[in-house]
Design a protein around this motif. Structure first.
Motif, PDB file in Angstrom:
ATOM      1  N   ALA A   1       0.133  19.624  41.989  1.00 50.85           N
ATOM      2  CA  ALA A   1       0.618  18.777  43.076  1.00 50.85           C
ATOM      3  C   ALA A   1       2.131  18.899  43.171  1.00 50.85           C
ATOM      4  O   ALA A   1       2.839  18.660  42.195  1.00 50.85           O
ATOM      5  N   VAL A   2       2.613  19.283  44.360  1.00 50.77           N
ATOM      6  CA  VAL A   2       4.053  19.405  44.587  1.00 50.77           C
ATOM      7  C   VAL A   2       4.590  18.060  45.046  1.00 50.77           C
ATOM      8  O   VAL A   2       4.277  17.595  46.146  1.00 50.77           O
ATOM      9  N   THR A   3       5.372  17.418  44.197  1.00 50.14           N
ATOM     10  CA  THR A   3       5.987  16.133  44.521  1.00 50.14           C
ATOM     11  C   THR A   3       7.472  16.187  44.160  1.00 50.14           C
ATOM     12  O   THR A   3       7.903  17.049  43.388  1.00 50.14           O
ATOM     13  N   TRP A   4       8.246  15.250  44.721  1.00 44.48           N
ATOM     14  CA  TRP A   4       9.666  15.187  44.384  1.00 44.48           C
ATOM     15  C   TRP A   4       9.859  14.901  42.898  1.00 44.48           C
ATOM     16  O   TRP A   4      10.747  15.449  42.252  1.00 44.48           O
ATOM     17  N   ARG A   5       9.023  14.035  42.372  1.00 38.01           N
ATOM     18  CA  ARG A   5       9.146  13.665  40.966  1.00 38.01           C
ATOM     19  C   ARG A   5       8.899  14.862  40.057  1.00 38.01           C
ATOM     20  O   ARG A   5       9.651  15.094  39.102  1.00 38.01           O
ATOM     21  N   SER A   6       7.846  15.620  40.339  1.00 39.19           N
ATOM     22  CA  SER A   6       7.533  16.768  39.496  1.00 39.19           C
ATOM     23  C   SER A   6       8.564  17.879  39.669  1.00 39.19           C
ATOM     24  O   SER A   6       8.866  18.622  38.728  1.00 39.19           O
ATOM     25  N   THR A   7       9.135  18.008  40.882  1.00 42.18           N
ATOM     26  CA  THR A   7      10.174  19.011  41.116  1.00 42.18           C
ATOM     27  C   THR A   7      11.439  18.665  40.337  1.00 42.18           C
ATOM     28  O   THR A   7      12.071  19.535  39.723  1.00 42.18           O
ATOM     29  N   LEU A   8      11.820  17.394  40.359  1.00 40.68           N
ATOM     30  CA  LEU A   8      12.973  16.957  39.569  1.00 40.68           C
ATOM     31  C   LEU A   8      12.712  17.138  38.079  1.00 40.68           C
ATOM     32  O   LEU A   8      13.627  17.482  37.318  1.00 40.68           O
ATOM     33  N   ALA A   9      11.463  16.927  37.669  1.00 43.48           N
ATOM     34  CA  ALA A   9      11.107  17.141  36.259  1.00 43.48           C
ATOM     35  C   ALA A   9      11.305  18.605  35.887  1.00 43.48           C
ATOM     36  O   ALA A   9      11.792  18.911  34.790  1.00 43.48           O
ATOM     37  N   ALA A  10      10.949  19.509  36.796  1.00 43.36           N
ATOM     38  CA  ALA A  10      11.134  20.941  36.539  1.00 43.36           C
ATOM     39  C   ALA A  10      12.610  21.276  36.375  1.00 43.36           C
ATOM     40  O   ALA A  10      12.990  22.047  35.484  1.00 43.36           O
ATOM     41  N   LEU A  11      13.455  20.691  37.229  1.00 42.99           N
ATOM     42  CA  LEU A  11      14.894  20.930  37.116  1.00 42.99           C
ATOM     43  C   LEU A  11      15.431  20.363  35.806  1.00 42.99           C
ATOM     44  O   LEU A  11      16.339  20.941  35.185  1.00 42.99           O
ATOM     45  N   GLY A  12      14.872  19.242  35.368  1.00 44.14           N
ATOM     46  CA  GLY A  12      15.254  18.682  34.076  1.00 44.14           C
ATOM     47  C   GLY A  12      14.857  19.594  32.923  1.00 44.14           C
ATOM     48  O   GLY A  12      15.608  19.746  31.951  1.00 44.14           O
ATOM     49  N   ILE A  13      13.687  20.211  33.036  1.00 46.07           N
ATOM     50  CA  ILE A  13      13.238  21.167  32.015  1.00 46.07           C
ATOM     51  C   ILE A  13      14.200  22.346  31.938  1.00 46.07           C
ATOM     52  O   ILE A  13      14.581  22.792  30.843  1.00 46.07           O
ATOM     53  N   ILE A  14      14.597  22.852  33.114  1.00 48.37           N
ATOM     54  CA  ILE A  14      15.523  23.980  33.171  1.00 48.37           C
ATOM     55  C   ILE A  14      16.844  23.625  32.495  1.00 48.37           C
ATOM     56  O   ILE A  14      17.396  24.394  31.699  1.00 48.37           O
ATOM     57  N   LEU A  15      17.377  22.454  32.808  1.00 49.38           N
ATOM     58  CA  LEU A  15      18.641  22.010  32.210  1.00 49.38           C
ATOM     59  C   LEU A  15      18.511  21.918  30.698  1.00 49.38           C
ATOM     60  O   LEU A  15      19.378  22.402  29.959  1.00 49.38           O
ATOM     61  N   LEU A  16      17.429  21.309  30.232  1.00 48.29           N
ATOM     62  CA  LEU A  16      17.207  21.173  28.794  1.00 48.29           C
ATOM     63  C   LEU A  16      17.071  22.537  28.130  1.00 48.29           C
ATOM     64  O   LEU A  16      17.618  22.789  27.040  1.00 48.29           O
ATOM     65  N   TYR A  17      16.363  23.448  28.801  1.00 46.93           N
ATOM     66  CA  TYR A  17      16.152  24.789  28.263  1.00 46.93           C
ATOM     67  C   TYR A  17      17.472  25.529  28.091  1.00 46.93           C
ATOM     68  O   TYR A  17      17.728  26.132  27.037  1.00 46.93           O
ATOM     69  N   TYR A  18      18.325  25.478  29.119  1.00 50.22           N
ATOM     70  CA  TYR A  18      19.577  26.231  29.041  1.00 50.22           C
ATOM     71  C   TYR A  18      20.581  25.601  28.087  1.00 50.22           C
ATOM     72  O   TYR A  18      21.394  26.309  27.481  1.00 50.22           O
ATOM     73  N   VAL A  19      20.530  24.294  27.906  1.00 54.70           N
ATOM     74  CA  VAL A  19      21.358  23.665  26.874  1.00 54.70           C
ATOM     75  C   VAL A  19      20.921  24.162  25.502  1.00 54.70           C
ATOM     76  O   VAL A  19      21.748  24.568  24.666  1.00 54.70           O
ATOM     77  N   TYR A  20      19.624  24.143  25.259  1.00 52.43           N
ATOM     78  CA  TYR A  20      19.085  24.608  23.975  1.00 52.43           C
ATOM     79  C   TYR A  20      19.336  26.102  23.782  1.00 52.43           C
ATOM     80  O   TYR A  20      19.725  26.560  22.699  1.00 52.43           O
ATOM     81  N   TYR A  21      19.156  26.867  24.844  1.00 53.20           N
ATOM     82  CA  TYR A  21      19.364  28.315  24.818  1.00 53.20           C
ATOM     83  C   TYR A  21      20.798  28.655  24.418  1.00 53.20           C
ATOM     84  O   TYR A  21      21.044  29.517  23.567  1.00 53.20           O
ATOM     85  N   ASN A  22      21.757  27.962  25.015  1.00 56.10           N
ATOM     86  CA  ASN A  22      23.158  28.220  24.701  1.00 56.10           C
ATOM     87  C   ASN A  22      23.532  27.750  23.302  1.00 56.10           C
ATOM     88  O   ASN A  22      24.415  28.339  22.668  1.00 56.10           O
ATOM     89  N   LEU A  23      22.862  26.711  22.821  1.00 57.12           N
ATOM     90  CA  LEU A  23      23.083  26.297  21.439  1.00 57.12           C
ATOM     91  C   LEU A  23      22.626  27.391  20.471  1.00 57.12           C
ATOM     92  O   LEU A  23      23.286  27.646  19.456  1.00 57.12           O
ATOM     93  N   LEU A  24      21.501  28.038  20.787  1.00 57.30           N
ATOM     94  CA  LEU A  24      21.012  29.124  19.942  1.00 57.30           C
ATOM     95  C   LEU A  24      21.978  30.308  19.952  1.00 57.30           C
ATOM     96  O   LEU A  24      22.226  30.928  18.920  1.00 57.30           O
ATOM     97  N   ILE A  25      22.518  30.619  21.129  1.00 55.50           N
ATOM     98  CA  ILE A  25      23.467  31.722  21.229  1.00 55.50           C
ATOM     99  C   ILE A  25      24.750  31.407  20.462  1.00 55.50           C
ATOM    100  O   ILE A  25      25.270  32.236  19.717  1.00 55.50           O
TER     101      ILE A  25
END
Length: 227
Positions: free
Chosen positions: A82-106
């Motif tokens: 289901a495409v909703t605003w809430r789930s789309t914002l959640a996806a953007l939050g996942i991306i932000l969390l991923y790249y923060v963690y990714y850069n910490l690893l680097i």
């Protein structure tokens, strides 16, 4: 023939789906682990060649699995999308969390990132790529992986053993398919798989996972094109 497919035991269905989608990947990963010792630090190597061929293989496998599961009584509603605003914002939050963690690893030196593989003699060769082809392959790869690794695996395992084992099976399959990446399978793939599985268990919606996964593949190429 159709009746034989419908009468297959549940775990026969599960093994067929996993083999069709990830059999070759898992066998290759296991062979690499057995045959060689991974070097440290692990390197994220992004190469455009192979993306489209992987996307074609994913489309073929997904079509075969969709036909097989439809004969087994599965429907799209079983996976949750289901495409909703809430789930789309959640996806953007996942991306932000991923790249923060990714850069910490680097920054910790555990992994490094390379946009182009080294040629013989230590020379770096330039890679030409098309953003449109990368975008298409990113979308297809995200739909394919999240639909099977999270949607199907968790739905199948939850029906039989509950959510805890379903989360473990989803994460385990993702790590197993990524063992060829060495340390990255545990440094990146495992936490990402656990996060995705928990989000799906909570909201039963593949959309934020597909969107986040697709952007994880596409954004590095987008940045590379304009840097």
């Amino acid at each position: 023939m159709l009746q034989w497919v419908r009468d297959l035991p549940g775990y026969a269905e599960f093994l067929i789906v996993i083999f069709l989608c990830f059999g070759g990947t898992i066998l290759t990963s296991l062979w690499i682990v057995i045959d060689s010792t991974p070097s440290e630090p692990a390197t994220l190597l992004h190469a455009n060649y192979g993306y489209l061929s992987s996307a074609i293989n994913a489309v073929v496998a997904l079509f075969a699995v969709a036909l097989f599961l439809s004969l087994r009584g599965w429907s799209l509603e079983d996976f949750g999308f289901a495409v909703t605003w809430r789930s789309t914002l959640a996806a953007l939050g996942i991306i932000l969390l991923y790249y923060v963690y990714y850069n910490l690893l680097i920054s910790s030196g555990l992994i490094s990132w390379s946009a182009a593989p080294e040629a013989s003699g230590g020379q770096t060769r330039e890679i030409s790529f098309s953003l449109s082809s990368v975008a298409v392959s990113s979308i297809i790869g995200a739909v394919f992986e999240e639909t099977i690794v999270v949607g199907y695996v968790m739905a199948f395992m939850t029906r039989r053993h509950g959510p805890l084992l379903a989360v473990g099976a989803s994460v385990g399959l993702r790590v197993l398919a990524g063992l060829s990446q060495g340390a990255l399978a545990f440094a990146l793939v495992l936490p990402m798989g656990l996060l995705f599985a928990l989000i799906y268990w909570r909201w039963h919606n593949l959309w934020p996972l597909i969107l986040a996964h697709g952007l994880m593949y596409f954004v590095p190429w987008l940045l590379l094109a304009f840097v």
